[in-house]
Design a protein around this motif. Sequence first.
Motif, PDB file in Angstrom:
ATOM      1  N   ILE A  21       0.845  -1.198   0.000  1.00 36.32           N
ATOM      2  CA  ILE A  21       0.000   0.000   0.000  1.00 36.32           C
ATOM      3  C   ILE A  21       0.882   1.251   0.000  1.00 36.32           C
ATOM      4  O   ILE A  21       0.613   2.205  -0.735  1.00 36.32           O
ATOM      5  CB  ILE A  21      -0.995  -0.009   1.179  1.00 36.32           C
ATOM      6  CG1 ILE A  21      -2.039  -1.126   0.956  1.00 36.32           C
ATOM      7  CG2 ILE A  21      -1.681   1.352   1.331  1.00 36.32           C
ATOM      8  CD1 ILE A  21      -2.997  -1.339   2.111  1.00 36.32           C
ATOM      9  N   LYS A  22       1.947   1.240   0.794  1.00 32.94           N
ATOM     10  CA  LYS A  22       2.876   2.375   0.806  1.00 32.94           C
ATOM     11  C   LYS A  22       3.455   2.606  -0.589  1.00 32.94           C
ATOM     12  O   LYS A  22       3.528   3.741  -1.053  1.00 32.94           O
ATOM     13  CB  LYS A  22       4.020   2.118   1.798  1.00 32.94           C
ATOM     14  CG  LYS A  22       3.647   2.363   3.229  1.00 32.94           C
ATOM     15  CD  LYS A  22       4.685   1.925   4.220  1.00 32.94           C
ATOM     16  CE  LYS A  22       6.046   2.483   4.064  1.00 32.94           C
ATOM     17  NZ  LYS A  22       6.957   2.127   5.181  1.00 32.94           N
ATOM     18  N   LYS A  23       3.825   1.531  -1.246  1.00 29.26           N
ATOM     19  CA  LYS A  23       4.398   1.638  -2.599  1.00 29.26           C
ATOM     20  C   LYS A  23       3.376   2.261  -3.552  1.00 29.26           C
ATOM     21  O   LYS A  23       3.720   3.106  -4.377  1.00 29.26           O
ATOM     22  CB  LYS A  23       4.835   0.262  -3.086  1.00 29.26           C
ATOM     23  CG  LYS A  23       5.563   0.282  -4.400  1.00 29.26           C
ATOM     24  CD  LYS A  23       6.054  -1.105  -4.770  1.00 29.26           C
ATOM     25  CE  LYS A  23       6.772  -1.071  -6.097  1.00 29.26           C
ATOM     26  NZ  LYS A  23       7.265  -2.386  -6.493  1.00 29.26           N
ATOM     27  N   LEU A  60      -0.002   1.632   8.921  1.00 22.55           N
ATOM     28  CA  LEU A  60      -0.074   2.676   7.886  1.00 22.55           C
ATOM     29  C   LEU A  60      -0.562   3.996   8.480  1.00 22.55           C
ATOM     30  O   LEU A  60      -0.088   5.067   8.097  1.00 22.55           O
ATOM     31  CB  LEU A  60      -1.000   2.232   6.748  1.00 22.55           C
ATOM     32  CG  LEU A  60      -0.440   1.167   5.815  1.00 22.55           C
ATOM     33  CD1 LEU A  60      -1.545   0.519   5.004  1.00 22.55           C
ATOM     34  CD2 LEU A  60       0.631   1.752   4.906  1.00 22.55           C
ATOM     35  N   GLU A  61      -1.502   3.904   9.406  1.00 20.18           N
ATOM     36  CA  GLU A  61      -2.024   5.108  10.039  1.00 20.18           C
ATOM     37  C   GLU A  61      -0.955   5.761  10.917  1.00 20.18           C
ATOM     38  O   GLU A  61      -0.773   6.977  10.878  1.00 20.18           O
ATOM     39  CB  GLU A  61      -3.271   4.773  10.856  1.00 20.18           C
ATOM     40  CG  GLU A  61      -4.086   5.986  11.205  1.00 20.18           C
ATOM     41  CD  GLU A  61      -5.545   5.683  11.513  1.00 20.18           C
ATOM     42  OE1 GLU A  61      -6.255   6.652  11.810  1.00 20.18           O
ATOM     43  OE2 GLU A  61      -5.955   4.513  11.468  1.00 20.18           O
ATOM     44  N   LYS A  62      -0.206   4.953  11.661  1.00 19.99           N
ATOM     45  CA  LYS A  62       0.885   5.476  12.499  1.00 19.99           C
ATOM     46  C   LYS A  62       1.923   6.206  11.656  1.00 19.99           C
ATOM     47  O   LYS A  62       2.489   7.204  12.082  1.00 19.99           O
ATOM     48  CB  LYS A  62       1.590   4.328  13.240  1.00 19.99           C
ATOM     49  CG  LYS A  62       0.927   3.889  14.490  1.00 19.99           C
ATOM     50  CD  LYS A  62       1.808   2.865  15.189  1.00 19.99           C
ATOM     51  CE  LYS A  62       0.977   1.845  15.899  1.00 19.99           C
ATOM     52  NZ  LYS A  62       1.750   0.700  16.382  1.00 19.99           N
ATOM     53  N   GLU A  63       2.181   5.667  10.457  1.00 19.86           N
ATOM     54  CA  GLU A  63       3.194   6.254   9.581  1.00 19.86           C
ATOM     55  C   GLU A  63       2.659   7.413   8.741  1.00 19.86           C
ATOM     56  O   GLU A  63       3.401   8.023   7.971  1.00 19.86           O
ATOM     57  CB  GLU A  63       3.790   5.168   8.672  1.00 19.86           C
ATOM     58  CG  GLU A  63       4.589   4.134   9.452  1.00 19.86           C
ATOM     59  CD  GLU A  63       5.180   3.049   8.572  1.00 19.86           C
ATOM     60  OE1 GLU A  63       5.381   3.293   7.362  1.00 19.86           O
ATOM     61  OE2 GLU A  63       5.447   1.959   9.096  1.00 19.86           O
ATOM     62  N   TYR A  65       0.254   7.393   6.334  1.00 22.93           N
ATOM     63  CA  TYR A  65      -0.160   7.114   4.962  1.00 22.93           C
ATOM     64  C   TYR A  65      -1.675   7.081   4.805  1.00 22.93           C
ATOM     65  O   TYR A  65      -2.190   7.351   3.727  1.00 22.93           O
ATOM     66  CB  TYR A  65       0.433   5.787   4.466  1.00 22.93           C
ATOM     67  CG  TYR A  65       1.905   5.895   4.180  1.00 22.93           C
ATOM     68  CD1 TYR A  65       2.361   6.335   2.951  1.00 22.93           C
ATOM     69  CD2 TYR A  65       2.846   5.582   5.157  1.00 22.93           C
ATOM     70  CE1 TYR A  65       3.712   6.458   2.685  1.00 22.93           C
ATOM     71  CE2 TYR A  65       4.205   5.696   4.897  1.00 22.93           C
ATOM     72  CZ  TYR A  65       4.627   6.139   3.669  1.00 22.93           C
ATOM     73  OH  TYR A  65       5.964   6.264   3.422  1.00 22.93           O
ATOM     74  N   ILE A  66      -2.377   6.703   5.870  1.00 33.27           N
ATOM     75  CA  ILE A  66      -3.835   6.635   5.805  1.00 33.27           C
ATOM     76  C   ILE A  66      -4.432   7.252   7.057  1.00 33.27           C
ATOM     77  O   ILE A  66      -3.741   7.482   8.050  1.00 33.27           O
ATOM     78  CB  ILE A  66      -4.364   5.182   5.630  1.00 33.27           C
ATOM     79  CG1 ILE A  66      -4.122   4.347   6.897  1.00 33.27           C
ATOM     80  CG2 ILE A  66      -3.748   4.523   4.411  1.00 33.27           C
ATOM     81  CD1 ILE A  66      -4.806   2.978   6.880  1.00 33.27           C
ATOM     82  N   TYR A  67      -5.732   7.513   6.993  1.00 39.01           N
ATOM     83  CA  TYR A  67      -6.482   7.898   8.183  1.00 39.01           C
ATOM     84  C   TYR A  67      -7.803   7.154   8.125  1.00 39.01           C
ATOM     85  O   TYR A  67      -8.263   6.756   7.056  1.00 39.01           O
ATOM     86  CB  TYR A  67      -6.685   9.414   8.278  1.00 39.01           C
ATOM     87  CG  TYR A  67      -7.516   9.999   7.159  1.00 39.01           C
ATOM     88  CD1 TYR A  67      -8.890  10.202   7.320  1.00 39.01           C
ATOM     89  CD2 TYR A  67      -6.934  10.381   5.952  1.00 39.01           C
ATOM     90  CE1 TYR A  67      -9.650  10.751   6.299  1.00 39.01           C
ATOM     91  CE2 TYR A  67      -7.694  10.918   4.931  1.00 39.01           C
ATOM     92  CZ  TYR A  67      -9.050  11.110   5.112  1.00 39.01           C
ATOM     93  OH  TYR A  67      -9.807  11.637   4.098  1.00 39.01           O
ATOM     94  N   SER A  68      -8.382   6.933   9.298  1.00 37.02           N
ATOM     95  CA  SER A  68      -9.641   6.187   9.371  1.00 37.02           C
ATOM     96  C   SER A  68     -10.712   7.028  10.039  1.00 37.02           C
ATOM     97  O   SER A  68     -10.423   7.811  10.948  1.00 37.02           O
ATOM     98  CB  SER A  68      -9.441   4.894  10.162  1.00 37.02           C
ATOM     99  OG  SER A  68      -8.495   4.075   9.510  1.00 37.02           O
ATOM    100  N   ILE A  69     -11.924   6.852   9.568  1.00 42.69           N
ATOM    101  CA  ILE A  69     -13.091   7.498  10.170  1.00 42.69           C
ATOM    102  C   ILE A  69     -14.044   6.378  10.552  1.00 42.69           C
ATOM    103  O   ILE A  69     -14.450   5.588   9.685  1.00 42.69           O
ATOM    104  CB  ILE A  69     -13.772   8.475   9.187  1.00 42.69           C
ATOM    105  CG1 ILE A  69     -12.796   9.573   8.775  1.00 42.69           C
ATOM    106  CG2 ILE A  69     -15.041   9.059   9.806  1.00 42.69           C
ATOM    107  CD1 ILE A  69     -13.319  10.492   7.684  1.00 42.69           C
TER     108      ILE A  69
END
Length: 123
Positions: A21-23, A60-63, A65-69
Amino acid sequence: MHILISNSSKEPIYNQIKDQIKKMVLSGELKEGDVLPSMRQLAKDLHISVITTKRAYEELEKEGYIYSIIGKGSFIAEQNMEMIKEKKLTAIEEKLTEVIANSKEIGLSLKELKEWMTILYEE
């Protein structure tokens, strides 16, 4: 979104998901605001545990790259291009440090290493 899991890899499955996903984010395949599959859906698609997809999404959220709702899902976060470049440079530095250590272990000279690098870079 197409993610491939290798059961023969020594890399944990959550890490394989996270790295792919990061890639996709770094290459521009996934853009800011794009919706990721739900953890349950991704787990179902990949035939793995929801706990595994949850761990990948949390990392991914910690890094950043994403956020969640809650109730809506997970989305690709806005990416700071300077931050991405810095992360890439750090990754390159780590890999080159490993390459240099391996080269020294087998007695490969700096000149020979540069020749290898040139050949591989120009391919």
